[in-house]
Design a protein around this motif. Structure first.
Motif, PDB file in Angstrom:
ATOM      1  N   ILE A 205       0.837  -1.208   0.000  1.00 26.13           N
ATOM      2  CA  ILE A 205       0.000   0.000   0.000  1.00 26.13           C
ATOM      3  C   ILE A 205       0.872   1.259   0.000  1.00 26.13           C
ATOM      4  O   ILE A 205       0.634   2.199  -0.760  1.00 26.13           O
ATOM      5  CB  ILE A 205      -0.976  -0.014   1.201  1.00 26.13           C
ATOM      6  CG1 ILE A 205      -2.021  -1.106   0.986  1.00 26.13           C
ATOM      7  CG2 ILE A 205      -1.636   1.344   1.410  1.00 26.13           C
ATOM      8  CD1 ILE A 205      -2.916  -1.387   2.180  1.00 26.13           C
ATOM      9  N   CYS A 206       1.905   1.262   0.844  1.00 26.47           N
ATOM     10  CA  CYS A 206       2.745   2.466   0.925  1.00 26.47           C
ATOM     11  C   CYS A 206       3.557   2.706  -0.345  1.00 26.47           C
ATOM     12  O   CYS A 206       4.036   3.818  -0.571  1.00 26.47           O
ATOM     13  CB  CYS A 206       3.653   2.396   2.151  1.00 26.47           C
ATOM     14  SG  CYS A 206       2.742   2.630   3.682  1.00 26.47           S
ATOM     15  N   LYS A 207       3.703   1.677  -1.167  1.00 22.89           N
ATOM     16  CA  LYS A 207       4.428   1.853  -2.440  1.00 22.89           C
ATOM     17  C   LYS A 207       3.560   2.470  -3.523  1.00 22.89           C
ATOM     18  O   LYS A 207       4.057   2.902  -4.568  1.00 22.89           O
ATOM     19  CB  LYS A 207       4.886   0.480  -2.945  1.00 22.89           C
ATOM     20  CG  LYS A 207       6.237   0.053  -2.422  1.00 22.89           C
ATOM     21  CD  LYS A 207       6.656  -1.245  -3.099  1.00 22.89           C
ATOM     22  CE  LYS A 207       7.429  -2.088  -2.126  1.00 22.89           C
ATOM     23  NZ  LYS A 207       7.428  -3.511  -2.405  1.00 22.89           N
ATOM     24  N   LEU A 208       2.253   2.474  -3.298  1.00 21.93           N
ATOM     25  CA  LEU A 208       1.361   2.984  -4.342  1.00 21.93           C
ATOM     26  C   LEU A 208       1.589   4.473  -4.584  1.00 21.93           C
ATOM     27  O   LEU A 208       1.881   5.222  -3.649  1.00 21.93           O
ATOM     28  CB  LEU A 208      -0.109   2.764  -3.943  1.00 21.93           C
ATOM     29  CG  LEU A 208      -0.588   1.315  -3.818  1.00 21.93           C
ATOM     30  CD1 LEU A 208      -2.008   1.287  -3.238  1.00 21.93           C
ATOM     31  CD2 LEU A 208      -0.549   0.617  -5.173  1.00 21.93           C
ATOM     32  N   GLU A 209       1.416   4.859  -5.822  1.00 20.28           N
ATOM     33  CA  GLU A 209       1.503   6.261  -6.216  1.00 20.28           C
ATOM     34  C   GLU A 209       0.516   7.104  -5.380  1.00 20.28           C
ATOM     35  O   GLU A 209      -0.653   6.733  -5.255  1.00 20.28           O
ATOM     36  CB  GLU A 209       1.124   6.299  -7.708  1.00 20.28           C
ATOM     37  CG  GLU A 209       1.135   7.638  -8.363  1.00 20.28           C
ATOM     38  CD  GLU A 209       2.558   8.054  -8.740  1.00 20.28           C
ATOM     39  OE1 GLU A 209       3.377   7.169  -9.032  1.00 20.28           O
ATOM     40  OE2 GLU A 209       2.807   9.272  -8.728  1.00 20.28           O
ATOM     41  N   GLY A 210       0.993   8.172  -4.807  1.00 25.23           N
ATOM     42  CA  GLY A 210       0.093   9.069  -4.056  1.00 25.23           C
ATOM     43  C   GLY A 210      -0.169   8.649  -2.616  1.00 25.23           C
ATOM     44  O   GLY A 210      -0.952   9.285  -1.920  1.00 25.23           O
ATOM     45  N   VAL A 211       0.486   7.577  -2.174  1.00 26.20           N
ATOM     46  CA  VAL A 211       0.317   7.147  -0.775  1.00 26.20           C
ATOM     47  C   VAL A 211       1.596   7.490  -0.005  1.00 26.20           C
ATOM     48  O   VAL A 211       2.682   7.036  -0.354  1.00 26.20           O
ATOM     49  CB  VAL A 211       0.017   5.632  -0.670  1.00 26.20           C
ATOM     50  CG1 VAL A 211      -0.074   5.205   0.794  1.00 26.20           C
ATOM     51  CG2 VAL A 211      -1.274   5.292  -1.411  1.00 26.20           C
ATOM     52  N   ASP A 212       1.444   8.290   1.044  1.00 29.44           N
ATOM     53  CA  ASP A 212       2.622   8.755   1.795  1.00 29.44           C
ATOM     54  C   ASP A 212       2.784   8.061   3.140  1.00 29.44           C
ATOM     55  O   ASP A 212       3.601   8.478   3.958  1.00 29.44           O
ATOM     56  CB  ASP A 212       2.524  10.266   2.005  1.00 29.44           C
ATOM     57  CG  ASP A 212       2.456  11.017   0.682  1.00 29.44           C
ATOM     58  OD1 ASP A 212       3.398  10.859  -0.114  1.00 29.44           O
ATOM     59  OD2 ASP A 212       1.455  11.711   0.432  1.00 29.44           O
ATOM     60  N   GLY A 213       1.964   7.043   3.384  1.00 23.60           N
ATOM     61  CA  GLY A 213       2.074   6.333   4.646  1.00 23.60           C
ATOM     62  C   GLY A 213       0.749   5.732   5.029  1.00 23.60           C
ATOM     63  O   GLY A 213      -0.184   5.697   4.216  1.00 23.60           O
ATOM     64  N   ALA A 214       0.652   5.271   6.281  1.00 22.48           N
ATOM     65  CA  ALA A 214      -0.564   4.587   6.705  1.00 22.48           C
ATOM     66  C   ALA A 214      -0.965   4.979   8.117  1.00 22.48           C
ATOM     67  O   ALA A 214      -0.111   5.220   8.980  1.00 22.48           O
ATOM     68  CB  ALA A 214      -0.358   3.077   6.630  1.00 22.48           C
ATOM     69  N   LEU A 215      -2.278   5.047   8.318  1.00 20.78           N
ATOM     70  CA  LEU A 215      -2.856   5.240   9.659  1.00 20.78           C
ATOM     71  C   LEU A 215      -3.511   3.901  10.006  1.00 20.78           C
ATOM     72  O   LEU A 215      -4.395   3.438   9.286  1.00 20.78           O
ATOM     73  CB  LEU A 215      -3.883   6.377   9.624  1.00 20.78           C
ATOM     74  CG  LEU A 215      -4.683   6.648  10.906  1.00 20.78           C
ATOM     75  CD1 LEU A 215      -3.778   6.912  12.095  1.00 20.78           C
ATOM     76  CD2 LEU A 215      -5.612   7.853  10.696  1.00 20.78           C
ATOM     77  N   ILE A 216      -3.035   3.303  11.091  1.00 18.76           N
ATOM     78  CA  ILE A 216      -3.411   1.916  11.369  1.00 18.76           C
ATOM     79  C   ILE A 216      -4.059   1.779  12.733  1.00 18.76           C
ATOM     80  O   ILE A 216      -3.543   2.299  13.728  1.00 18.76           O
ATOM     81  CB  ILE A 216      -2.149   1.018  11.298  1.00 18.76           C
ATOM     82  CG1 ILE A 216      -1.434   1.253   9.960  1.00 18.76           C
ATOM     83  CG2 ILE A 216      -2.522  -0.460  11.444  1.00 18.76           C
ATOM     84  CD1 ILE A 216       0.049   1.056  10.036  1.00 18.76           C
ATOM     85  N   GLY A 217      -5.178   1.074  12.777  1.00 17.39           N
ATOM     86  CA  GLY A 217      -5.847   0.767  14.035  1.00 17.39           C
ATOM     87  C   GLY A 217      -5.476  -0.641  14.469  1.00 17.39           C
ATOM     88  O   GLY A 217      -4.351  -0.890  14.952  1.00 17.39           O
ATOM     89  N   THR A 218      -6.400  -1.565  14.282  1.00 16.84           N
ATOM     90  CA  THR A 218      -6.318  -2.938  14.784  1.00 16.84           C
ATOM     91  C   THR A 218      -4.931  -3.581  14.706  1.00 16.84           C
ATOM     92  O   THR A 218      -4.427  -4.100  15.708  1.00 16.84           O
ATOM     93  CB  THR A 218      -7.327  -3.819  14.016  1.00 16.84           C
ATOM     94  OG1 THR A 218      -8.557  -3.110  13.901  1.00 16.84           O
ATOM     95  CG2 THR A 218      -7.555  -5.142  14.724  1.00 16.84           C
ATOM     96  N   ALA A 219      -4.321  -3.537  13.528  1.00 15.43           N
ATOM     97  CA  ALA A 219      -3.056  -4.262  13.347  1.00 15.43           C
ATOM     98  C   ALA A 219      -1.877  -3.596  14.052  1.00 15.43           C
ATOM     99  O   ALA A 219      -0.791  -4.171  14.115  1.00 15.43           O
ATOM    100  CB  ALA A 219      -2.755  -4.404  11.853  1.00 15.43           C
TER     101      ALA A 219
END
Ligand code: PGA
Length: 236
Positions: A205-219
């Motif tokens: 997901i973080c490698k996708l164009e336009g994705v600068d990172g992730a906001l993560i709950g459960t995991a």
């Protein structure tokens, strides 16, 4: 460089939060990972933690006030005690479960912007809107920018489709890139993705164009998994 944020929601105690933060901090130090990492514990677990500069503690919520009579809420007097200068605003659980309106959210945004807080501002559509197509989805998302200064320098955005939060159903890469590229064409700010991100899919997901990172709950609530998530995205 990917930005990785953990939203504890209503999980972890004061004690387990302290252990978690220490472990993540030690991991960042020993692995020399320099990506920006954020942790949003419950307000009862906020504290002054010893941490490296790329690990930031934030609050999941606060009222647009310094102090006052707002039963159940906290204001900046309580946040200042721990040097908290980072806040999540607009999370879908606050919009849909706690009933925060766009007007209230915008008021909160303006208040915390004036105080130079780093704001992670969440947007995202419910399932019925997604099913109505991309155009309707974007219309819905743009409504969530009403009253929000998208040029604010301390702003990070998080696209979190409501149907993907806590459900185990991650948006497809195509869903993510189409929404991210549309938002990015309008707003030049870091844009995280959130919604069932886990150890196994965070790098993709973080490698996708336009994705600068992730906001993560459960995991992110298990510290070993969270460290692995950071490890998996350290070079992205
Ligand atoms: P989730 O939550 O990772 O459990 O889907 C994400 C979020 O709500 O920020």
């Amino acid at each position: 460089m990917s930005i990785i944020a953990s939203n504890f929601k209503t999980n972890h105690t004061r004690k387990s939060t302290a252990t978690f933060v220490k472990e993540v901090n030690d991991f960042l130090v020993s692995s020399k990972i320099t990506n920006d990492v954020y942790i949003f514990p419950t307000s009862t677990s906020l504290d002054t933690f010893d941490s490296v500069s790329n690990l930031t503690m934030g609050t999941q919520n606060a009222y647009a006030t310094v102090k006052g009579s707002f039963t159940g809420e906290i204001g900046t007097e309580q946040l200042d005690e721990f040097g908290i200068k980072t806040i999540l605003i607009g999370h879908s659980e606050r919009r849909h479960i706690l009933g925060e309106s766009q007007e209230e959210i915008a008021k909160k945004f303006v208040f915390y912007k004036e105080l130079d807080y780093k704001i992670i501002y969440c947007i995202g559509e419910p399932l019925e809107v997604k099913e109505a197509g991309l155009e309707k989805t974007l219309e819905y998302i743009y409504e969530q920018f009403v009253g929000i200064d998208t040029n604010y320098e301390n702003l990070i955005l998080a696209y979190e489709p409501v149907w993907a939060i806590g459900t185990g159903v991650t948006a497809t890469n195509e869903d993510i890139t189409s929404v991210h590229s549309a938002i990015k064409s309008q707003i030049d700010k870091p844009l995280l993705y959130g919604g069932s991100v886990k150890v196994a899919n965070v790098a993709e997901i973080c490698k996708l164009e336009g994705v600068d990172g992730a906001l993560i709950g459960t995991a992110s609530w298990n510290v070993e998994d969270f460290k692995q998530i950071i490890e998996n995205t350290k070079d992205l």
